[in-house]
Every structure is written in C-alpha cells, then in structure tokens.
Design a protein around this motif. Structure first.
Motif, PDB file in Angstrom:
ATOM      1  N   LEU A  34     -45.796 -23.811  50.846  1.00  0.00           N
ATOM      2  CA  LEU A  34     -44.523 -23.108  50.954  1.00  0.00           C
ATOM      3  C   LEU A  34     -43.571 -23.596  49.878  1.00  0.00           C
ATOM      4  O   LEU A  34     -43.302 -24.788  49.766  1.00  0.00           O
ATOM      5  N   GLY A  35     -43.083 -22.654  49.084  1.00  0.00           N
ATOM      6  CA  GLY A  35     -42.059 -22.976  48.097  1.00  0.00           C
ATOM      7  C   GLY A  35     -40.705 -22.506  48.551  1.00  0.00           C
ATOM      8  O   GLY A  35     -39.692 -22.705  47.874  1.00  0.00           O
ATOM      9  N   GLY A  36     -40.649 -21.869  49.699  1.00  0.00           N
ATOM     10  CA  GLY A  36     -39.416 -21.395  50.300  1.00  0.00           C
ATOM     11  C   GLY A  36     -39.407 -21.757  51.772  1.00  0.00           C
ATOM     12  O   GLY A  36     -40.204 -22.566  52.233  1.00  0.00           O
ATOM     13  N   ASN A  96     -53.539 -17.326  56.436  1.00  0.00           N
ATOM     14  CA  ASN A  96     -52.482 -16.894  57.364  1.00  0.00           C
ATOM     15  C   ASN A  96     -51.495 -18.040  57.529  1.00  0.00           C
ATOM     16  O   ASN A  96     -51.606 -18.855  58.430  1.00  0.00           O
ATOM     17  N   GLY A  97     -50.541 -18.130  56.600  1.00  0.00           N
ATOM     18  CA  GLY A  97     -49.578 -19.217  56.634  1.00  0.00           C
ATOM     19  C   GLY A  97     -50.024 -20.399  55.799  1.00  0.00           C
ATOM     20  O   GLY A  97     -51.054 -20.364  55.118  1.00  0.00           O
ATOM     21  N   ALA A  98     -49.231 -21.467  55.844  1.00  0.00           N
ATOM     22  CA  ALA A  98     -49.531 -22.659  55.063  1.00  0.00           C
ATOM     23  C   ALA A  98     -50.786 -23.348  55.594  1.00  0.00           C
ATOM     24  O   ALA A  98     -51.096 -23.296  56.779  1.00  0.00           O
ATOM     25  N   ASN A 134     -52.033 -21.977  45.966  1.00  0.00           N
ATOM     26  CA  ASN A 134     -51.088 -20.895  45.744  1.00  0.00           C
ATOM     27  C   ASN A 134     -49.810 -21.174  46.525  1.00  0.00           C
ATOM     28  O   ASN A 134     -49.855 -21.683  47.655  1.00  0.00           O
ATOM     29  N   THR A 135     -48.658 -20.851  45.928  1.00  0.00           N
ATOM     30  CA  THR A 135     -47.363 -21.165  46.532  1.00  0.00           C
ATOM     31  C   THR A 135     -46.603 -19.889  46.872  1.00  0.00           C
ATOM     32  O   THR A 135     -46.496 -18.977  46.040  1.00  0.00           O
ATOM     33  N   ALA A 148     -36.117 -16.338  53.680  1.00  0.00           N
ATOM     34  CA  ALA A 148     -35.337 -15.303  54.352  1.00  0.00           C
ATOM     35  C   ALA A 148     -33.865 -15.702  54.363  1.00  0.00           C
ATOM     36  O   ALA A 148     -33.524 -16.889  54.389  1.00  0.00           O
ATOM     37  N   PRO A 149     -32.941 -14.725  54.330  1.00  0.00           N
ATOM     38  CA  PRO A 149     -31.511 -15.038  54.396  1.00  0.00           C
ATOM     39  C   PRO A 149     -31.192 -15.797  55.681  1.00  0.00           C
ATOM     40  O   PRO A 149     -31.769 -15.527  56.737  1.00  0.00           O
TER      41      PRO A 149
END
Length: 288
Positions: free
Chosen positions: A79-81, A116-118, A222-223, A228-229
């Motif tokens: 996850l990069g976010g 499916n996810g990290a 892969n990142t 999300a706001p």
C-alpha cells in the motif's frame, strides 16, 4: 490407416493412394518422384504397367509428445496510500529469448495471479510444448517480465528475470508417460537478467556455480497508491449515486450538516414520498 484413425504420439503413419490412367494414357515404370520426401520406389510408390495401376505411399512422421514445465513466482502488493485495492489480476510474459522465435513458435506460455488487498500471492508460470522446442526456448535462456496493464493508481514492478533449462536436464522423451503430460525431471534456474547495450537482456553464465547451481525466486512487488478522501478521520464518499427507473444520476459530493459537520444521510422513505409527489422536480439533476 482408415479414415477414422487418429494419429498417436510416437507412431509413423502412411496413406496409400492408387491411380489408374485416363483413356489414351498409359503408365510407365520409368516415372520417378518423391512422396512426402520419400523416394518413389517399391516401398513408397511404384508403377505396374501390366496392371495399368500405380500407387504412392504418403508417409507422415511421428507426433512428438507434449510436456509441461512450471516455474513458480510471487507477487506482493504493497500500500502506497490509505486505501486497500480489491481483486486485481497480474500477468507475466516472455519478453525475449536467446533463440530465434521460429525455434519455439509452438510453445504456449501462461502466467497470472489474482490478488485481493495487501500481501504476497503465489503463482505459476507454465510452458507447454515438445521437448525440443522447450529446450530451444529455455536452453539458452528466456526472459520474463510482468505485464504493465496501465491500471490507475498502480505502480508496476518492471524487474526482468532470466529462465535457464539446465544443460544436463533429463531428456524428457525417455521418461514420457502416456497418462502424464508433465515433465518427470527437469531444473529451470531463475536468475537475474542483465541488460545489454542494445536494450535486450542476457544471463551472466560466468556467475553460475555449475557444480551447485542456485536458483532464485521470480518476485514482483506492485504498489497501490490510492487514498480515499478523509474528513474528521472518516473516509468520505466522493459522490452519491441514485438509480431510479433504470437511469443513473450522479449527484454532487454529499453535503455536511451545518450543525454537526457530518455528511447528511438521505432518508429513503422521505425520498420516496418526494419522488411520488414531484418526480420531475426531484429527478432533474445535472448529469456529469
């Protein structure tokens, strides 16, 4: 062979064709030719003048057995976010080999893994073909890279790996089992690919300890960079979607309650009443 016969691996087949001359024509034993690469003689074709008959025998080489070689790989999602991705499929592809493509043109390659996810996910790259074509493709080294699908918010690992079928691999045809299309014994080394000055790749054979060759694992990371706001530490939906009568209407971002600062939640029972009372006024929202 008969018309309902099926060619089987390891067998040679021939088809005999018989000819008789048209009126005013005759056959001669002096006729010479080749049939499917074989000489025209008493074995593969002959002319019998006394019978006004000739035959040729079309000979077909034996079919080679098909084998399956597999090479494992691992794809890691980071996850990069602040938002985790949903299901995503990543694929690998052969991007080159130290052999002419014609030499392995009938080899089929497949490799994909669904994440499916990290986390880390294991996949398998599969090569199918005759032993000779597999040897042609992998014997001098082939190169594998992840396919960049260009999906938004993804940073794709562009590492290139080299695959090398060891020179002393068991010749698969000698151990072939009619009921099993997998290779009984083989070793495919996974090695770092070195970029050459022409934009291609090669395997540094001099760095391999041939007495004790060591294989690595094909690994790709892969990142996912989307966030999300967030308002008041709570993720906020960008838009609200209302579907009425089969049409999709995109509204503006949900407004805040001026008293609490929290997003205003639509009361579905009230909305239904408003729709019945004044459908035109309620549904005439601007489409984006």
């Amino acid at each position: 062979m008969y018309e309902d016969d099926v060619f089987e691996e390891g067998y040679y087949y021939s088809v005999d064709l018989y000819f008789t001359p048209n009126e005013n024509y005759s056959l001669s034993e002096n006729v010479t030719a080749t049939v499917n690469g074989k000489p025209h003689d008493d074995t593969y074709g002959a002319v019998y003048e006394e019978y006004e008959l000739a035959y040729v025998s079309a000979v077909f080489g034996s079919l080679e057995p098909q084998y399956t070689l597999t090479v494992p790989f691992t794809t890691t999602v980071k996850l990069g976010g602040s938002t985790a991705p949903g299901k995503t499929t990543f694929e690998l592809a052969v991007v080159g080999a130290n052999a002419d493509e014609e030499a392995y043109k009938n080899v089929t390659v497949s490799a994909s893994v669904t994440t499916n996810g990290a986390g880390s996910y294991e996949g398998t790259m599969t090569f199918k073909g005759t032993f000779q074509q597999l040897q042609n493709m992998l014997g001098a080294g082939a190169f594998v890279q992840q396919v960049n699908a260009g999906e938004p918010n993804w940073t794709y690992d562009d590492t290139v790996w080299g695959l090398l079928l060891l020179p002393d691999a068991v010749e698969l045809a000698t151990d072939y089992d009619d009921n099993d299309d997998t290779a009984p014994e083989y070793t495919v080394l996974v090695l770092p690919a070195v970029r050459n000055g022409e934009g291609g790749y090669y395997i540094d054979l001099g760095a391999i300890d041939w007495k004790n060759p060591q294989s690595e694992d094909m690994r790709f990371t892969n990142t996912y960079t989307y966030s999300a706001p967030v308002r008041d530490n709570v993720p906020v939906r960008d838009t609200a979607t209302i579907i009425i009568g089969g049409e999709k209407e995109e509204s503006k971002p949900a407004e805040e309650n001026p008293n609490t600062g929290a997003p205003v939640a639509a009361n579905m029972s009230t909305l239904s009443v408003l729709v019945l009372a004044s459908a035109v006024a309620v549904l005439k929202t601007k489409k984006h």
